[in-house]
Design a protein around this motif. Structure first.
Motif: not given
Length: 265
Positions: A236-243
């Protein structure tokens, strides 16, 4: 004889005089109308002043003071005026809402043995999530890719799984894994995102409303012991996923987890 004549003349003079002959004394006696005299000094009546008479200075100043008191603003109004008309006692406005996040594409596969056999040959892809623990995989976005993909399976029992997105700027491109107890994980989220509403993992939990963290999929128990659980999500943009792989609901059983996370263009 001379004395008798003088006395007779004096008496005749006194008898000819009346009370009205002396200035300052009226002919009306003080006992004639006592009620009229009391009424003239009654405090229940307001004395009438001729129009030409100048009002008393002290009375005028008192009336002016009362008028100023009635027009004097309250303390709250005075503070509001000093602050430019803004009331500082009001709570600050809410932060702007985060951009909406699209749901992921998900799939399942019955090829459990193939996936497990393949992942056993790779490094750090088979882990044990102990009872009461939560494992979070942090996956930052990268410019050369467009989406993140995942696949996982477990031995014997299910496990909770959810996905979140942290809109904070990326400071490292490394994929990292954080394992914590349930209480530690909640404390970490409190520091990062403020209040978090945690619920039953079977119904979906950790529905976070935060300044930087958005929810893509809440934590649900997945039948990863029966089929491979897979999916992907477009950046969706710059950032970090948390699974999040959540075993906090389990009091006795540890879970063996097979997983892999990778990028796709």
């Amino acid at each position: 004889m001379a004395n008798a004549e003088a006395t007779s003349e004096l008496q005749s003079r006194l008898s000819s005089l009346s009370v009205s002959s002396f200035p300052g004394i009226t002919s009306t006696g003080c006992e004639d109308s006592p009620l009229d005299r009391l009424q003239s000094t009654s405090i229940s009546q307001t004395a009438m002043r001729p129009a030409s008479q100048t009002p008393d200075v002290e009375e005028h100043s008192n009336a002016k003071g009362l008028q100023q008191t009635a027009e004097e603003p309250s303390v709250g109004q005075a503070n509001s005026e000093e602050n430019g008309g803004e009331d500082k006692t009001q709570p600050p406005g809410e932060k702007p809402a985060l951009p909406p996040l699209k749901p992921p594409a998900t799939w399942t596969s019955v090829n459990l043995k193939e996936l497990k056999s393949k992942l056993r040959q790779e490094k750090d892809t088979v882990v044990t999530v102990y009872r009461g623990d939560i494992m979070t995989v942090h996956v930052p976005t990268v410019p050369e890719a467009k989406r993140v993909c995942w696949e996982f399976a477990t031995d014997g029992y299910d496990i909770g799984f959810g996905i979140y997105f942290d809109w904070s700027p990326v400071t490292s491109r490394a994929i990292t894994v954080h394992i914590s107890e349930s209480s530690d994980d909640e404390d970490e989220e409190d520091e990062l995102e403020g209040p978090v509403s945690t619920g039953d993992v079977e119904k979906g939990s950790k529905s976070a409303v935060a300044s930087n963290l958005g929810e893509i999929v809440p934590v649900y128990r997945q039948d990863s012991h029966l089929a491979v659980q897979g999916g992907s999500h477009e950046f969706p943009g710059e950032g970090t996923y948390l699974l999040k792989f959540d075993n906090s609901y389990s009091l006795w059983r540890n879970k063996t987890l097979y997983y892999r996370v990778y990028y796709s263009a």
